[in-house]
Design a protein around this motif. Structure first.
Motif, PDB file in Angstrom:
ATOM      1  N   ALA A   1      19.104 -20.842 -15.525  1.00 60.90           N
ATOM      2  CA  ALA A   1      17.740 -20.541 -15.973  1.00 60.90           C
ATOM      3  C   ALA A   1      16.985 -19.764 -14.901  1.00 60.90           C
ATOM      4  N   ARG A   2      17.677 -18.811 -14.314  1.00 61.49           N
ATOM      5  CA  ARG A   2      17.067 -17.964 -13.278  1.00 61.49           C
ATOM      6  C   ARG A   2      17.315 -16.501 -13.614  1.00 61.49           C
ATOM      7  N   ASN A   3      16.353 -15.664 -13.248  1.00 64.52           N
ATOM      8  CA  ASN A   3      16.559 -14.226 -13.325  1.00 64.52           C
ATOM      9  C   ASN A   3      17.184 -13.762 -12.021  1.00 64.52           C
ATOM     10  N   GLU A   4      18.307 -13.061 -12.114  1.00 67.91           N
ATOM     11  CA  GLU A   4      19.043 -12.635 -10.929  1.00 67.91           C
ATOM     12  C   GLU A   4      19.015 -11.116 -10.816  1.00 67.91           C
ATOM     13  N   MET A   5      18.856 -10.645  -9.598  1.00 71.38           N
ATOM     14  CA  MET A   5      18.791  -9.212  -9.350  1.00 71.38           C
ATOM     15  C   MET A   5      20.155  -8.564  -9.562  1.00 71.38           C
ATOM     16  N   VAL A   6      20.167  -7.447 -10.302  1.00 74.62           N
ATOM     17  CA  VAL A   6      21.405  -6.695 -10.489  1.00 74.62           C
ATOM     18  C   VAL A   6      21.275  -5.264  -9.965  1.00 74.62           C
ATOM     19  N   ASN A   7      20.031  -4.802  -9.748  1.00 74.49           N
ATOM     20  CA  ASN A   7      19.843  -3.433  -9.268  1.00 74.49           C
ATOM     21  C   ASN A   7      18.593  -3.378  -8.393  1.00 74.49           C
ATOM     22  N   PHE A   8      18.803  -3.488  -7.074  1.00 75.81           N
ATOM     23  CA  PHE A   8      17.673  -3.481  -6.144  1.00 75.81           C
ATOM     24  C   PHE A   8      16.891  -2.177  -6.211  1.00 75.81           C
ATOM     25  N   TRP A   9      17.603  -1.059  -6.356  1.00 74.20           N
ATOM     26  CA  TRP A   9      16.943   0.250  -6.320  1.00 74.20           C
ATOM     27  C   TRP A   9      16.082   0.462  -7.557  1.00 74.20           C
ATOM     28  N   GLU A  10      16.494  -0.103  -8.677  1.00 73.30           N
ATOM     29  CA  GLU A  10      15.679   0.004  -9.876  1.00 73.30           C
ATOM     30  C   GLU A  10      14.357  -0.759  -9.693  1.00 73.30           C
ATOM     31  N   ILE A  11      14.421  -1.872  -8.985  1.00 68.54           N
ATOM     32  CA  ILE A  11      13.212  -2.646  -8.702  1.00 68.54           C
ATOM     33  C   ILE A  11      12.324  -1.892  -7.711  1.00 68.54           C
ATOM     34  N   LEU A  12      12.922  -1.341  -6.668  1.00 63.75           N
ATOM     35  CA  LEU A  12      12.158  -0.630  -5.645  1.00 63.75           C
ATOM     36  C   LEU A  12      11.477   0.607  -6.213  1.00 63.75           C
ATOM     37  N   PHE A  13      12.200   1.361  -7.055  1.00 64.78           N
ATOM     38  CA  PHE A  13      11.652   2.601  -7.597  1.00 64.78           C
ATOM     39  C   PHE A  13      11.104   2.417  -9.013  1.00 64.78           C
ATOM     40  N   ASN A  14      10.784   1.194  -9.350  1.00 62.77           N
ATOM     41  CA  ASN A  14      10.098   0.890 -10.598  1.00 62.77           C
ATOM     42  C   ASN A  14       8.822   1.737 -10.685  1.00 62.77           C
ATOM     43  N   PRO A  15       8.648   2.573 -11.707  1.00 59.99           N
ATOM     44  CA  PRO A  15       7.448   3.416 -11.789  1.00 59.99           C
ATOM     45  C   PRO A  15       6.152   2.629 -11.675  1.00 59.99           C
ATOM     46  N   ASN A  16       6.140   1.420 -12.223  1.00 60.72           N
ATOM     47  CA  ASN A  16       4.934   0.605 -12.129  1.00 60.72           C
ATOM     48  C   ASN A  16       4.665   0.203 -10.690  1.00 60.72           C
ATOM     49  N   ALA A  17       5.724  -0.035  -9.921  1.00 64.07           N
ATOM     50  CA  ALA A  17       5.566  -0.474  -8.532  1.00 64.07           C
ATOM     51  C   ALA A  17       4.995   0.631  -7.658  1.00 64.07           C
ATOM     52  N   TYR A  18       5.590   1.822  -7.699  1.00 63.24           N
ATOM     53  CA  TYR A  18       5.076   2.868  -6.814  1.00 63.24           C
ATOM     54  C   TYR A  18       3.718   3.379  -7.273  1.00 63.24           C
ATOM     55  N   SER A  19       3.464   3.340  -8.596  1.00 68.26           N
ATOM     56  CA  SER A  19       2.141   3.703  -9.088  1.00 68.26           C
ATOM     57  C   SER A  19       1.090   2.731  -8.561  1.00 68.26           C
ATOM     58  N   LYS A  20       1.393   1.441  -8.645  1.00 64.66           N
ATOM     59  CA  LYS A  20       0.469   0.421  -8.156  1.00 64.66           C
ATOM     60  C   LYS A  20       0.294   0.524  -6.647  1.00 64.66           C
ATOM     61  N   PHE A  21       1.382   0.801  -5.924  1.00 63.66           N
ATOM     62  CA  PHE A  21       1.300   0.931  -4.467  1.00 63.66           C
ATOM     63  C   PHE A  21       0.374   2.078  -4.071  1.00 63.66           C
ATOM     64  N   LEU A  22       0.598   3.251  -4.644  1.00 62.03           N
ATOM     65  CA  LEU A  22      -0.202   4.417  -4.269  1.00 62.03           C
ATOM     66  C   LEU A  22      -1.671   4.230  -4.637  1.00 62.03           C
ATOM     67  N   HIS A  23      -1.926   3.632  -5.806  1.00 63.17           N
ATOM     68  CA  HIS A  23      -3.313   3.432  -6.222  1.00 63.17           C
ATOM     69  C   HIS A  23      -4.001   2.386  -5.340  1.00 63.17           C
ATOM     70  N   THR A  24      -3.263   1.358  -4.962  1.00 61.37           N
ATOM     71  CA  THR A  24      -3.852   0.282  -4.161  1.00 61.37           C
ATOM     72  C   THR A  24      -4.162   0.742  -2.745  1.00 61.37           C
ATOM     73  N   ILE A  25      -3.217   1.408  -2.092  1.00 61.61           N
ATOM     74  CA  ILE A  25      -3.480   1.816  -0.709  1.00 61.61           C
ATOM     75  C   ILE A  25      -4.543   2.909  -0.645  1.00 61.61           C
ATOM     76  N   SER A  26      -4.547   3.814  -1.623  1.00 55.42           N
ATOM     77  CA  SER A  26      -5.571   4.868  -1.592  1.00 55.42           C
ATOM     78  C   SER A  26      -6.958   4.279  -1.822  1.00 55.42           C
ATOM     79  N   SER A  27      -7.054   3.234  -2.634  1.00 58.31           N
ATOM     80  CA  SER A  27      -8.354   2.571  -2.812  1.00 58.31           C
ATOM     81  C   SER A  27      -8.771   1.879  -1.515  1.00 58.31           C
ATOM     82  N   GLY A  28      -7.792   1.341  -0.753  1.00 57.45           N
ATOM     83  CA  GLY A  28      -8.096   0.764   0.546  1.00 57.45           C
ATOM     84  C   GLY A  28      -8.603   1.810   1.525  1.00 57.45           C
TER      85      GLY A  28
END
Length: 510
Positions: free
Chosen positions: A168-195
């Motif tokens: 009953a656990r979600n297990e990682m199968v593709n680290f790079w897909e998680i790292l380059f998740n469009p939602n992740a880098y979009s959120k990162f760029l928007h968050t740091i630029s607002s800072g």
């Protein structure tokens, strides 16, 4: 579900929200001020002008005060994942824990190590070594934000994993897909630029106070020029990252986008609401008007969400009731499929325990057919998928409105500074001074949109918040909520007092 204590869920949510909102008072200033300090020190090293050294050290002192107190709230927030959200940590810890571990091992140690050299190393190391340390602190603090926002981006749009029914656990199968998740880098760029925008506002606000008092005129004018130039560039960049964030919401979290705009009935060429007052009587089933008053920009929402003025944007009604014409599955159907998945998973576990291989395989096949909507199986009714629309709508529009004001502020400051009229416009200096609280409100509003807008999900479409909590007594969580509220408020008051004292002392005595 039958043993779920609603008050425990509410108090756990309240405590985490309290910690996150307080933590985010300190973080964005650190993200931006580190780079502004690095820019100022670069000017000092290039010119050799001792005046720039004093300027750098002054802003670095304020940075250190903010950094120390922000660190305390961040550590507490990470511990809460284990204390208050142990089910969440169990189910997604293999994925969520990885970027947090990298953040601690790589980014946090990097910024902490070089922060000591940056703050205590004046005249103890060479100018270039000190400058490199300052830049590495800036890079390290932003790398910390990267890994944390990779984790948060995955919560908003889970990718690169596989659900293991045996554990009953979600297990990682593709680290790079998680790292380059469009939602992740979009959120990162928007968050740091607002800072970065907030840091620019901070320097402008403090410098405006000096100009209003007739103190440290040269220091204030030079600081304000650097901050306004930096602020204008990053605020325009923040607009583009905000546009991408809205597009990611349209693609992966359509209910959030609908709540952001108070859109109950979907439409093609949907307008965006520039200003509006929601009708409190409106819900997705009745025929009441959505707004008591609104000003719209034609086709704006379709353009924002899908980069096409003709695009169809689903409303809350369609997302709950379904829409065959636009291939939207109803929430009721998702709940039905999800409950089949939950039942099949339970049957699979029982059959495995009893050693019934055939029954276990049959249950597993049913589970895999319906696993896509597993999270919906823990919701009680279709309307549970609707977040708090008024909070999401007003937070979003507050953030956007203040964002445009900041761009205007930076442009006017640069114009007045270049025409040597800034000191004479006392009314405008007061407006600049009081724009700093607006910056903090915009920061918090952005996170409210991100987190309230995706309710009821801890992990979008996979794990409802109610199923993510620990088995604690609501009384203990209530007690720690008020304890943290008092502690964080005391820390905030302490920071403000220390900051004000240092600002009153001024750069001469730093």
């Amino acid at each position: 579900m039958e043993h779920l204590d609603p008050s425990l869920v509410d108090w756990s949510r309240a405590q985490f929200a309290l910690t996150a909102l307080y933590h985010w008072i300190f973080v964005p200033l650190t993200l931006g001020l580190t780079f502004l300090v690095a820019i100022m020190e670069t000017i000092y090293v290039k010119t050799g002008d001792i005046w720039w050294k004093k300027t750098t050290k002054f802003w670095m002192t304020l940075l250190a005060i903010n950094f120390a107190i922000g660190l305390a709230t961040g550590i507490i927030m990470e511990f809460e994942f284990g204390t208050n959200w142990s089910n969440y940590s169990w189910i997604v810890g293999d994925i969520f824990g990885a970027p947090l571990a990298i953040e601690g091992l790589m980014a946090f140690f990097m910024e902490s190590t070089f922060f000591a050299i940056m703050f205590f190393g004046w005249d103890k190391v060479s100018k270039k070594t000190h400058l490199i340390s300052t830049w590495l602190v800036a890079i390290g603090s932003n790398l910390s934000a990267l890994w944390i926002l990779v984790a948060n981006g995955w919560m908003q749009h889970p990718v690169g994993m596989h659900f293991n029914p045996d554990t009953a656990r979600n297990e990682m199968v593709n680290f790079w897909e998680i790292l380059f998740n469009p939602n992740a880098y979009s959120k990162f760029l928007h968050t740091i630029s607002s800072g970065y925008v907030l840091a620019a506002l901070f320097i402008i606000s403090v410098s405006s106070w000096y100009l209003l008092k007739g103190r440290n005129i040269q220091f204030a004018k030079r600081s304000i020029m650097i901050a306004a130039s930096f602020g204008l560039i990053v605020s325009i960049f923040n607009l583009t990252t905000g546009d991408d964030s809205a597009r990611q919401a349209a693609l992966n979290q359509p209910m959030k986008l609908a709540a952001m705009e108070g859109l109950y009935d979907g439409k093609s060429s949907a307008p965006i609401v520039a200003f509006g007052i929601l009708n409190p009587k409106k819900n997705y089933l009745n025929d009441e008007k959505e707004f008591l008053f609104k000003i719209e920009i034609p086709d704006g929402l379709s353009l924002l969400g899908f980069h096409s003025i003709d695009a169809y944007v689903p409303g809350i009604k369609q997302l709950v009731l379904g829409d065959k014409e636009h291939n939207i599955t109803s929430a009721a159907q998702k709940l039905s499929i999800g409950k089949k998945a939950v039942t099949a998973l339970t049957n699979y576990k029982i059959a495995k325990k009893e050693g019934d291989t055939l029954q276990a395989q049959s249950a597993l096949n049913i589970f895999e057919e319906n696993a896509k909507y597993l999270g919906y199986g823990y919701l009680e009714k279709p309307e549970d998928v609707i977040p708090n629309v008024p909070i999401t709508f007003y937070a979003f529009h507050t953030m956007v409105t203040f964002g445009f004001w900041f761009i205007t502020l930076f442009i006017i400051i640069l114009y007045l500074a270049m025409t040597n009229e800034l000191e004479q416009k006392r009314w405008f200096l007061k407006a600049a001074l009081w724009s700093l609280p607006l910056g903090y409100i915009a920061q918090e509003a952005g996170w409210i949109v991100a987190e309230v807008g995706r309710q009821p999900w801890a992990i979008q479409d996979m794990l409802p918040v109610g199923m993510a909590t620990s088995q604690l007594s609501s009384t203990s969580v209530m007690f720690t909520f008020w304890m943290f509220a008092i502690l964080f408020t005391a820390l905030l008051i302490a920071e403000v007092k220390i900051m004000i004292t240092q600002i009153k002392i001024g750069p001469e005595e730093v």
